[in-house]
Structures are given as structure tokens and as C-alpha cells.
Design an enzyme around this catalytic site. Structure first.
Site, PDB file in Angstrom:
ATOM      1  N   MET A   9      -8.519  65.151  27.735  1.00 57.38           N
ATOM      2  CA  MET A   9      -9.916  65.545  27.635  1.00 57.38           C
ATOM      3  C   MET A   9     -10.741  64.338  28.036  1.00 57.38           C
ATOM      4  O   MET A   9     -10.481  63.214  27.566  1.00 57.38           O
ATOM      5  CB  MET A   9     -10.250  66.000  26.214  1.00 57.38           C
ATOM      6  CG  MET A   9     -11.610  66.651  26.076  1.00 57.38           C
ATOM      7  SD  MET A   9     -11.859  67.298  24.401  1.00 57.38           S
ATOM      8  CE  MET A   9     -13.440  68.150  24.628  1.00 57.38           C
ATOM      9  N   ILE A  11     -13.462  62.901  27.358  1.00 59.09           N
ATOM     10  CA  ILE A  11     -14.137  61.988  26.434  1.00 59.09           C
ATOM     11  C   ILE A  11     -13.178  61.273  25.486  1.00 59.09           C
ATOM     12  O   ILE A  11     -13.593  60.436  24.696  1.00 59.09           O
ATOM     13  CB  ILE A  11     -15.211  62.712  25.601  1.00 59.09           C
ATOM     14  CG1 ILE A  11     -14.577  63.759  24.688  1.00 59.09           C
ATOM     15  CG2 ILE A  11     -16.283  63.333  26.497  1.00 59.09           C
ATOM     16  CD1 ILE A  11     -15.540  64.350  23.666  1.00 59.09           C
ATOM     17  N   SER A  12     -11.893  61.568  25.569  1.00 58.37           N
ATOM     18  CA  SER A  12     -10.926  61.047  24.600  1.00 58.37           C
ATOM     19  C   SER A  12     -10.507  59.607  24.904  1.00 58.37           C
ATOM     20  O   SER A  12      -9.922  59.342  25.962  1.00 58.37           O
ATOM     21  CB  SER A  12      -9.677  61.933  24.605  1.00 58.37           C
ATOM     22  OG  SER A  12      -8.605  61.296  23.946  1.00 58.37           O
ATOM     23  N   PRO A  13     -10.736  58.653  23.991  1.00 59.25           N
ATOM     24  CA  PRO A  13     -10.268  57.280  24.209  1.00 59.25           C
ATOM     25  C   PRO A  13      -8.761  57.169  24.420  1.00 59.25           C
ATOM     26  O   PRO A  13      -8.327  56.424  25.315  1.00 59.25           O
ATOM     27  CB  PRO A  13     -10.731  56.550  22.940  1.00 59.25           C
ATOM     28  CG  PRO A  13     -11.937  57.309  22.487  1.00 59.25           C
ATOM     29  CD  PRO A  13     -11.602  58.750  22.790  1.00 59.25           C
TER      30      PRO A  13
END
Length: 219
Positions: A9, A11-13
């Protein structure tokens, strides 16, 4: 070479850490976006691949690995032309693994404990103690860096990718004060010069920060 597929995804770090590693190794891969908000991680096909229903998930021609730290270690061990990013020397590897566990148990948990209630349940109030956990993570990271350019010393490793992916997103909740944390500030600026950093991490961080802008209240 095996066909690599990364499920993630934007936005996932943790996904960013895997993207940094894949591009540092100059590997070809397919990227498949999984909409966690819509619950795509809970569909039957995805659960067969990852019963923990999380991203990132790596599919290496049928070998399935989840957790960003496990993925990054696997990629370097299997595909790295050198061991610079994940050294085989036991003492160096142990130090690097400590930094990975620090990211997983301190930095990322501080982030997750704030973002998950908001994303899942629209909880917009954040107890001060959760912000204090972010600050504690910054304090430790500043100490770990010391006078070194990277978190384990003079060499760029996957520990930098994992810690930086989280640390660069944490300002959504607490800004990194360059006067208090000059070493973190310089370290992130150093990593930002990598040719693959913008695409692998910075673009996603911008989306992450925008998601939380003016959305939370500290109580």
C-alpha cells in the site's frame, strides 16, 4: 531469475522499506497495490498467501514472505551481489538485527499505535503518552547514529531503509526538530540523495503526512 511480486500500500512505511531494498538491489518486480481500507487484504486469495492479512507481502515465484524486515533480509541474502546491505559477519549482522528489532518494536509500534485507531475507527484523539513514545524513539535513534553516517556505522544497510521508512513518516505525529535531532535530520537528508529514494519512500511519505494533517488532537 524468479518473478518477484510485492503486494503493498503506497502509504505504508514497511512497504517503503521493501521498495528501497528492491531498487537498491536493482531487481525487477511487479508491484500490486492492496487497498487495506477497503479490506482487500481479507479476501480469500490474499489470505491464502498471507493468513496474517498484512502488507508488505513478497511472492518470489511461490515463496511467500511477509513482514518487511524478513523480506529485506531475504532479498539481500538471495539476490545481493555483495553482502554490504546485510553483512554475513556475525557481529555486524547482530548489530544490524538490533536496529531492525528496534524499528519493529519501538519506532514502528509508536507509529502503529497512533495511526491504526485513526484508520480503522476514525479515532482522532491521541494520548500524550503515545506522542512521548515517538519522542523516545527519536532519542534512541539520535544516539544510535552518533557520529556515523548510517545507523550501523559507515555503510548503508537495510537497517537504514527500515528505520528511515518509519522515521520519515513519524513527523505526521511529532516533527523532527533539527536542533534537537541534528543527526537524524542529516541522516534522512543523506538517504534522500539516493536515486531511488523519492520513488520508493518520499512519494508515499507525502501521502501519509497528508492523511494525518490537522486530523489529530493530542490529549
Amino acid at each position: 531469475m524468479s518473478k518477484l511480486v510485492l503486494y503493498g500500500m503506497d502509504i505504508s512505511p514497511p512497504v517503503h522499506a521493501c521498495l528501497l531494498t528492491l531498487r537498491a538491489l536493482e531487481l525487477e518486480f511487479e508491484y500490486i497495490e492492496v487497498d487495506l481500507v477497503a479490506g482487500e487484504q481479507n479476501n480469500e486469495e490474499f489470505l491464502k498467501k498471507n493468513p496474517q492479512h498484512t502488507v508488505p507481502l513478497l511472492d518470489d515465484d511461490g515463496t511467500l514472505i511477509w513482514d518487511s524486515h524478513a523480506i529485506c533480509c531475504y532479498l539481500v541474502d538471495k539476490y545481493g551481489k555483495t553482502d554490504d546491505l546485510y553483512p554475513k559477519d556475525l557481529a555486524k549482522r547482530a548489530q544490524l538485527q538490533q536496529r531492525l528489532f528496534f524499528d519493529a518494536s519501538v519506532l514502528f509500534m509508536a507509529l502503529k499505535n497512533i495511526c491504526t485507531p485513526f484508520i480503522r475507527n476514525k479515532v482522532t484523539t491521541v494520548p500524550q503518552e503515545k506522542i512521548d513514545n515517538v519522542r523516545d524513539g527519536y532519542d534512541h535513534l539520535e544516539t544510535f547514529l552518533g557520529d556515523n553516517p548510517y545507523v550501523t556505522g559507515d555503510t548503508l544497510t537495510i537497517a537504514d531503509f527500515c528505520c528511515a521508512a518509519t522515521a520519515s513518516s513519524l513527523p505526521a505525529f511529532l516533527e523532527i526538530d533539527p536542533e534537537k535531532y541534528p543527526k537524524i535530520t542529516a541522516w534522512l537528508a543523506r538517504l534522500a540523495e539516493l536515486p531511488y529514494y523519492q520513488e520508493s519512500n518520499a512519494d508515499g511519505v507525502e501521502k501519509y503526512l497528508a492523511l494525518f494533517k490537522d486530523a489529530l488532537t493530542i490529549v
